[in-house]
Design a protein around this motif. Structure first.
Motif, PDB file in Angstrom:
ATOM      1  N   ILE A 230       0.544  27.553 -16.738  1.00 30.27           N
ATOM      2  CA  ILE A 230      -0.179  28.464 -15.848  1.00 30.27           C
ATOM      3  C   ILE A 230      -1.056  27.671 -14.877  1.00 30.27           C
ATOM      4  CG2 ILE A 230      -1.957  30.256 -15.765  1.00 30.27           C
ATOM      5  CD1 ILE A 230      -0.875  31.254 -18.454  1.00 30.27           C
ATOM      6  N   LEU A 231      -1.689  26.595 -15.379  1.00 32.35           N
ATOM      7  CA  LEU A 231      -2.530  25.762 -14.521  1.00 32.35           C
ATOM      8  C   LEU A 231      -1.702  25.120 -13.406  1.00 32.35           C
ATOM      9  CD1 LEU A 231      -5.305  24.518 -13.981  1.00 32.35           C
ATOM     10  CD2 LEU A 231      -4.694  22.654 -15.551  1.00 32.35           C
ATOM     11  N   ALA A 232      -0.495  24.664 -13.760  1.00 32.48           N
ATOM     12  CA  ALA A 232       0.386  24.061 -12.744  1.00 32.48           C
ATOM     13  C   ALA A 232       0.759  25.081 -11.679  1.00 32.48           C
ATOM     14  CB  ALA A 232       1.643  23.514 -13.414  1.00 32.48           C
ATOM     15  N   LEU A 233       1.009  26.325 -12.094  1.00 32.82           N
ATOM     16  CA  LEU A 233       1.352  27.370 -11.132  1.00 32.82           C
ATOM     17  C   LEU A 233       0.148  27.735 -10.278  1.00 32.82           C
ATOM     18  CD1 LEU A 233       3.948  28.983 -10.501  1.00 32.82           C
ATOM     19  CD2 LEU A 233       3.017  30.844 -11.862  1.00 32.82           C
ATOM     20  N   ALA A 234      -1.041  27.701 -10.897  1.00 36.44           N
ATOM     21  CA  ALA A 234      -2.255  28.017 -10.143  1.00 36.44           C
ATOM     22  C   ALA A 234      -2.483  26.995  -9.027  1.00 36.44           C
ATOM     23  CB  ALA A 234      -3.461  28.048 -11.080  1.00 36.44           C
TER      24      ALA A 234
ATOM     25  N   LEU B 135      -0.443  29.645  -6.188  1.00 36.66           N
ATOM     26  CA  LEU B 135      -1.510  30.570  -6.557  1.00 36.66           C
ATOM     27  C   LEU B 135      -1.264  31.979  -6.038  1.00 36.66           C
ATOM     28  CD1 LEU B 135      -4.271  30.890  -7.898  1.00 36.66           C
ATOM     29  CD2 LEU B 135      -5.340  30.219  -5.731  1.00 36.66           C
ATOM     30  N   GLY B 136      -0.553  32.106  -4.929  1.00 35.71           N
ATOM     31  CA  GLY B 136      -0.353  33.406  -4.319  1.00 35.71           C
ATOM     32  C   GLY B 136       0.408  34.391  -5.184  1.00 35.71           C
ATOM     33  N   GLN B 137       1.232  33.901  -6.132  1.00 32.96           N
ATOM     34  CA  GLN B 137       2.004  34.786  -6.994  1.00 32.96           C
ATOM     35  C   GLN B 137       1.439  34.883  -8.403  1.00 32.96           C
ATOM     36  OE1 GLN B 137       6.151  33.699  -6.999  1.00 32.96           O
ATOM     37  NE2 GLN B 137       6.250  33.502  -4.796  1.00 32.96           N
ATOM     38  N   LEU B 138       0.507  34.006  -8.753  1.00 35.27           N
ATOM     39  CA  LEU B 138       0.026  33.954 -10.137  1.00 35.27           C
ATOM     40  C   LEU B 138      -0.653  35.255 -10.552  1.00 35.27           C
ATOM     41  CD1 LEU B 138      -0.333  32.271 -12.683  1.00 35.27           C
ATOM     42  CD2 LEU B 138      -2.449  31.356 -11.717  1.00 35.27           C
TER      43      LEU B 138
ATOM     44  N   ILE C  34       7.655  23.433 -13.260  1.00 36.44           N
ATOM     45  CA  ILE C  34       6.721  22.970 -14.292  1.00 36.44           C
ATOM     46  C   ILE C  34       6.230  24.145 -15.133  1.00 36.44           C
ATOM     47  CG2 ILE C  34       4.455  21.927 -14.682  1.00 36.44           C
ATOM     48  CD1 ILE C  34       4.922  20.276 -12.131  1.00 36.44           C
ATOM     49  N   ALA C  35       5.860  25.248 -14.460  1.00 39.89           N
ATOM     50  CA  ALA C  35       5.326  26.405 -15.177  1.00 39.89           C
ATOM     51  C   ALA C  35       6.361  27.025 -16.102  1.00 39.89           C
ATOM     52  CB  ALA C  35       4.826  27.457 -14.173  1.00 39.89           C
TER      53      ALA C  35
ATOM     54  N   TRP D 100       8.850  28.045 -21.341  1.00 37.76           N
ATOM     55  CA  TRP D 100      10.031  28.026 -22.205  1.00 37.76           C
ATOM     56  C   TRP D 100       9.805  27.136 -23.426  1.00 37.76           C
ATOM     57  CZ3 TRP D 100      13.393  27.211 -17.261  1.00 37.76           C
ATOM     58  CH2 TRP D 100      13.631  28.453 -16.665  1.00 37.76           C
ATOM     59  N   ALA D 101       9.125  25.997 -23.244  1.00 36.29           N
ATOM     60  CA  ALA D 101       8.816  25.139 -24.392  1.00 36.29           C
ATOM     61  C   ALA D 101       7.881  25.860 -25.367  1.00 36.29           C
ATOM     62  CB  ALA D 101       8.168  23.836 -23.900  1.00 36.29           C
ATOM     63  N   ALA D 102       6.883  26.559 -24.807  1.00 31.72           N
ATOM     64  CA  ALA D 102       5.958  27.310 -25.656  1.00 31.72           C
ATOM     65  C   ALA D 102       6.681  28.418 -26.414  1.00 31.72           C
ATOM     66  CB  ALA D 102       4.835  27.901 -24.799  1.00 31.72           C
TER      67      ALA D 102
END
Length: 308
Positions: free
Chosen positions: A148-152, A156-159, A278-279, A284-286
């Motif tokens: 989530i941090l990588a996506l932020a 950020l516009g879609q998070l 990355i996100a 998927w790993a989680a």
């Protein structure tokens, strides 16, 4: 045939339950295609029609299944009715944002939100229901947070879409878990509570000269059918939940956001950049760790809530 061979074969009810579960999550997974065909209609209009046309269909189902007693019992319990008022608000927000995400080209963000949902359920179980988390579950949550941090940082516009869908639906699931009412009766009451708002919105749109049922025959047909299309996967899910172990349903639930992801990237060509890679890789790993824990302790797992 010996006893061991007999035990090895799946029970007919389990096979039917698995088929119902796959059908339910597959329909939820390809639902973006349906709403994408209604891009010319506003998201609020689509959700209003979904509510309006769902109510008579649910009333018919309750009549056939003799579920009106459940409705009466739920209405008599003030706490249950207040919970359903809250869940109606949450699912209304969730529906509206989901349809907006699909029609505005953000299916990828929507799929991420529903991928995050099981992990959000784990956190709610820990902090609200005081359930214990294993070390593996904490690791899964930490990996998802990193994604989530990588996506932020990179998208950020879609998070906000992903997080709002996740939080609204996870909270909805928590409240429905403690509300003393079954799936169809609960959805019927929620829909009835939202019905006046939907009718009021459509009446206002009609008063200002907007087309009530879309501007084409195709739009009209799709809007009228939205209630049945939206409710059918829920019925299949309910049938599956009665026949399958919770752990099996827990694994099947990832089918829907996976299909949404494929629709977004392959069918509609939504941008998939490094931040997304990355996100999604972290999520998927989680989820892989989550499934390992689910398989290790199937008795402790919870049935997933239906993405109504």
């Amino acid at each position: 045939m010996n006893a061991a061979a007999t035990r090895a074969q799946p029970h007919p009810e389990a096979r039917r339950g698995f088929a119902f579960g796959v059908a339910a999550y597959s329909l939820w997974g390809v639902l973006p295609i349906y709403f994408k065909a209604l891009t010319a209609v506003g998201a609020v209009d689509i959700v209003a029609h979904r509510i309006v046309w769902s109510l008579p269909f649910l009333a018919l189902l309750l009549f056939v299944s003799r579920g009106w007693s459940q409705i009466r019992q739920a209405i008599r319990r003030r706490r249950t009715l207040l919970l359903l008022l809250s869940t109606a608000t949450l699912i209304g927000i969730n529906w509206l944002l989901y349809v907006y995400a699909v029609t505005s080209g953000h299916i990828l963000a929507a799929s991420l939100g529903y991928y995050l949902n099981p992990l959000a359920n784990v956190l709610l179980g820990r902090f609200i229901l005081k359930e214990r988390l294993s070390s593996l579950q904490w690791v899964a949550i930490a990996i998802a947070a990193a994604g989530i941090l990588a996506l932020a940082v990179g998208a950020l516009g879609q998070l906000w879409i992903s997080l709002t869908l996740c939080v609204s639906f996870a909270t909805y699931g928590l409240l429905r878990k403690i509300a003393l009412v079954d799936a169809v009766a609960g959805l019927g009451i929620e829909t009835a509570l939202l019905f006046p708002l939907a009718i009021g919105w459509l009446a206002w749109r009609f008063a200002v000269g907007a087309p009530l049922l879309g501007s084409t025959t195709s739009d009209t047909t799709l809007l009228i059918a939205a209630g049945v299309v939206s409710t059918t996967p829920l019925l299949l899910f309910t049938a599956a939940a009665r026949r399958l172990p919770y752990s099996t349903l827990g694994m099947l639930q990832f089918l829907a956001p996976t299909l949404q992801f494929l629709c977004a990237v392959w069918l509609y060509g939504e941008p998939f950049g490094r931040a997304h890679a990355i996100a999604f890789g972290a999520i998927w790993a989680a989820l892989a760790l989550y499934l390992v824990e689910l398989i290790r302790a199937p008795r402790a797992s919870q049935a997933p809530q239906a993405p109504e």
